[in-house]
Design a protein around this motif. Structure first.
Motif, mmCIF file in Angstrom:
data_model
loop_
_atom_site.group_PDB
_atom_site.id
_atom_site.type_symbol
_atom_site.label_atom_id
_atom_site.label_comp_id
_atom_site.label_asym_id
_atom_site.label_seq_id
_atom_site.Cartn_x
_atom_site.Cartn_y
_atom_site.Cartn_z
ATOM 1 N N TYR A 53 -15.531 -18.277 -46.577
ATOM 2 C CA TYR A 53 -16.149 -18.268 -47.908
ATOM 3 C C TYR A 53 -15.517 -17.194 -48.781
ATOM 4 C CZ TYR A 53 -19.687 -17.449 -51.514
ATOM 5 O OH TYR A 53 -20.329 -17.271 -52.718
ATOM 6 N N ASN A 54 -15.368 -16.005 -48.217
ATOM 7 C CA ASN A 54 -14.821 -14.902 -49.004
ATOM 8 C C ASN A 54 -13.314 -14.961 -49.154
ATOM 9 O OD1 ASN A 54 -17.017 -13.034 -49.868
ATOM 10 N ND2 ASN A 54 -17.523 -13.181 -47.710
ATOM 11 N N MET A 55 -12.624 -15.627 -48.241
ATOM 12 C CA MET A 55 -11.193 -15.819 -48.427
ATOM 13 C C MET A 55 -10.921 -16.632 -49.692
ATOM 14 S SD MET A 55 -9.632 -14.229 -45.965
ATOM 15 C CE MET A 55 -10.980 -13.047 -46.043
ATOM 16 N N ILE A 56 -11.905 -17.433 -50.084
ATOM 17 C CA ILE A 56 -11.778 -18.251 -51.292
ATOM 18 C C ILE A 56 -12.411 -17.560 -52.493
ATOM 19 C CG2 ILE A 56 -12.402 -20.459 -52.359
ATOM 20 C CD1 ILE A 56 -12.407 -21.655 -49.522
ATOM 21 N N VAL A 57 -13.581 -16.980 -52.287
ATOM 22 C CA VAL A 57 -14.336 -16.390 -53.397
ATOM 23 C C VAL A 57 -13.708 -15.106 -53.925
ATOM 24 C CG1 VAL A 57 -16.510 -15.247 -53.998
ATOM 25 C CG2 VAL A 57 -16.540 -17.442 -52.807
ATOM 26 N N VAL A 70 -4.709 -1.447 -52.064
ATOM 27 C CA VAL A 70 -5.835 -0.819 -51.373
ATOM 28 C C VAL A 70 -7.156 -1.350 -51.912
ATOM 29 C CG1 VAL A 70 -7.043 1.365 -50.956
ATOM 30 C CG2 VAL A 70 -4.550 1.279 -50.839
ATOM 31 N N ILE A 71 -7.239 -1.498 -53.236
ATOM 32 C CA ILE A 71 -8.463 -2.008 -53.858
ATOM 33 C C ILE A 71 -8.776 -3.410 -53.343
ATOM 34 C CG2 ILE A 71 -9.531 -2.683 -56.041
ATOM 35 C CD1 ILE A 71 -7.855 -0.490 -57.391
ATOM 36 N N ALA A 72 -7.742 -4.253 -53.254
ATOM 37 C CA ALA A 72 -7.939 -5.615 -52.752
ATOM 38 C C ALA A 72 -8.273 -5.612 -51.264
ATOM 39 C CB ALA A 72 -6.689 -6.456 -53.013
ATOM 40 N N MET A 73 -7.530 -4.813 -50.488
ATOM 41 C CA MET A 73 -7.734 -4.791 -49.043
ATOM 42 C C MET A 73 -9.138 -4.340 -48.671
ATOM 43 S SD MET A 73 -6.536 -5.467 -46.118
ATOM 44 C CE MET A 73 -4.799 -5.755 -46.479
ATOM 45 N N VAL A 93 -3.351 -14.404 -46.056
ATOM 46 C CA VAL A 93 -2.136 -14.039 -46.786
ATOM 47 C C VAL A 93 -2.162 -14.643 -48.189
ATOM 48 C CG1 VAL A 93 0.356 -14.348 -46.904
ATOM 49 C CG2 VAL A 93 -0.717 -13.711 -44.743
ATOM 50 N N ILE A 94 -2.509 -15.931 -48.279
ATOM 51 C CA ILE A 94 -2.574 -16.594 -49.581
ATOM 52 C C ILE A 94 -3.643 -15.957 -50.455
ATOM 53 C CG2 ILE A 94 -3.069 -18.771 -50.766
ATOM 54 C CD1 ILE A 94 -1.989 -20.217 -48.265
ATOM 55 N N SER A 95 -4.823 -15.734 -49.860
ATOM 56 C CA SER A 95 -5.945 -15.141 -50.589
ATOM 57 C C SER A 95 -5.615 -13.730 -51.064
ATOM 58 C CB SER A 95 -7.182 -15.109 -49.681
ATOM 59 O OG SER A 95 -8.272 -14.478 -50.319
ATOM 60 N N TYR A 96 -5.018 -12.942 -50.179
ATOM 61 C CA TYR A 96 -4.702 -11.550 -50.494
ATOM 62 C C TYR A 96 -3.673 -11.445 -51.615
ATOM 63 C CZ TYR A 96 -2.985 -6.768 -49.914
ATOM 64 O OH TYR A 96 -2.591 -5.476 -50.135
ATOM 65 N N VAL A 97 -2.642 -12.269 -51.562
ATOM 66 C CA VAL A 97 -1.594 -12.246 -52.590
ATOM 67 C C VAL A 97 -2.187 -12.559 -53.963
ATOM 68 C CG1 VAL A 97 0.472 -13.411 -53.447
ATOM 69 C CG2 VAL A 97 0.307 -12.778 -51.036
ATOM 70 N N ILE A 98 -3.056 -13.579 -54.021
ATOM 71 C CA ILE A 98 -3.701 -13.938 -55.294
ATOM 72 C C ILE A 98 -4.583 -12.797 -55.787
ATOM 73 C CG2 ILE A 98 -5.324 -15.510 -56.413
ATOM 74 C CD1 ILE A 98 -4.378 -17.690 -54.500
ATOM 75 N N SER A 99 -5.323 -12.167 -54.878
ATOM 76 C CA SER A 99 -6.211 -11.065 -55.260
ATOM 77 C C SER A 99 -5.420 -9.889 -55.808
ATOM 78 C CB SER A 99 -7.045 -10.615 -54.051
ATOM 79 O OG SER A 99 -7.930 -11.628 -53.632
ATOM 80 N N PRO A 104 -10.443 -13.975 -54.219
ATOM 81 C CA PRO A 104 -9.394 -14.177 -55.237
ATOM 82 C C PRO A 104 -9.906 -14.906 -56.469
ATOM 83 C CG PRO A 104 -9.059 -15.646 -53.361
ATOM 84 C CD PRO A 104 -10.112 -14.663 -52.953
ATOM 85 N N ALA A 105 -10.842 -15.843 -56.272
ATOM 86 C CA ALA A 105 -11.396 -16.576 -57.416
ATOM 87 C C ALA A 105 -12.174 -15.638 -58.334
ATOM 88 C CB ALA A 105 -12.303 -17.702 -56.928
ATOM 89 N N SER A 106 -12.926 -14.699 -57.734
ATOM 90 C CA SER A 106 -13.716 -13.750 -58.525
ATOM 91 C C SER A 106 -12.829 -12.784 -59.294
ATOM 92 C CB SER A 106 -14.661 -12.963 -57.604
ATOM 93 O OG SER A 106 -15.604 -13.818 -56.994
ATOM 94 N N PHE A 107 -11.755 -12.327 -58.650
ATOM 95 C CA PHE A 107 -10.834 -11.420 -59.329
ATOM 96 C C PHE A 107 -10.042 -12.137 -60.424
ATOM 97 C CE2 PHE A 107 -10.868 -8.464 -55.507
ATOM 98 C CZ PHE A 107 -11.484 -7.431 -56.200
ATOM 99 N N TYR A 108 -9.715 -13.389 -60.171
ATOM 100 C CA TYR A 108 -8.865 -14.135 -61.111
ATOM 101 C C TYR A 108 -9.678 -14.678 -62.293
ATOM 102 C CZ TYR A 108 -5.195 -17.265 -62.764
ATOM 103 O OH TYR A 108 -4.244 -17.893 -63.525
ATOM 104 N N PHE A 109 -10.811 -15.329 -61.993
ATOM 105 C CA PHE A 109 -11.616 -15.950 -63.042
ATOM 106 C C PHE A 109 -12.781 -15.087 -63.504
ATOM 107 C CE2 PHE A 109 -9.915 -19.603 -60.594
ATOM 108 C CZ PHE A 109 -9.199 -20.222 -61.598
#
Length: 199
Positions: A123-127, A77-80, A184-190, A129-134
């Motif tokens: 832009y956000n599909m990339i940013v 839910v937090i990611a979505m 799907v890829i972005s969401y899974v990483i997030s 997961p990157a922001s949550f990960y890094f």
């Protein structure tokens, strides 16, 4: 989730500053030229898209990420919520560009609103997961690539316009499929990245 969306909108409204007007300076160069609406769409798409990473930055500064483990919400839910917020921001981007396009040219074109919508969304599909990960600070390095995006895309403007005319009937379907794959890829990483805060 409504509470998270409210929090993000409130954060953005609090952080609105006249400094944002400086980001519109490059557009002035193109006023009266054929490339004006094209550049306007891309820059506004990036500007609006950045607001989502700003909300993640606020979460980090207020230490909200440290409380993910005790929030009565799953990390899904937090990611979505961030992706729903992205969709709302992207739709607002398209609407604003549509109104400017109509005022500027008098034409009801969907090309430029679509460009702005697409830039903000991708832009956000990339940013996200990157922001949550890094972390947001490192994730913002992606912005460097997007700042030169307008220059790169303008080189292929004629090609894009031809592709648009050829694929116009199937453009929406192709865009939906492409974004579903990216989402799907972005969401899974997030989700996996947020999960580490829940441990």
């Amino acid at each position: 989730m409504k509470g998270l969306l409210y929090k993000d909108f409130k954060s953005i409204l609090k952080l609105i500053s006249p400094v944002y007007l400086m980001s519109l300076i490059p557009i002035i160069v193109y006023i009266g030229k054929d490339m004006f609406l094209f550049m306007f769409s891309i820059i506004i798409g990036i500007l609006f898209g950045m607001q989502v990473s700003i909300t993640i930055s606020v979460d980090e500064k207020t230490k909200l990420v440290n409380y993910y483990r005790i929030l009565p919400l799953s990390y899904h839910v937090i990611a979505m919520e961030k992706y729903i917020f992205t969709l709302i921001i992207s739709l607002l981007t398209g609407i604003i560009i549509f109104l400017v396009t109509f005022s500027y040219s008098g034409q009801l074109s969907l090309l430029y609103p679509f460009i702005g919508f697409y830039v903000a969304l991708i832009y956000n599909m990339i940013v996200i997961p990157a922001s949550f990960y890094f972390g947001v600070e490192k994730g913002r390095y992606i912005l460097i690539g997007f700042t030169i995006l307008p220059i790169i895309i303008t080189k292929f403007n004629n090609v894009l316009l031809k592709l648009y005319s050829i694929l116009q009937t199937n453009l929406i379907a192709l865009a939906v499929i492409l974004h579903l794959i990216i989402f799907v890829i972005s969401y899974v990483i997030s989700v996996k990245s947020i999960e580490k805060y829940r441990i």
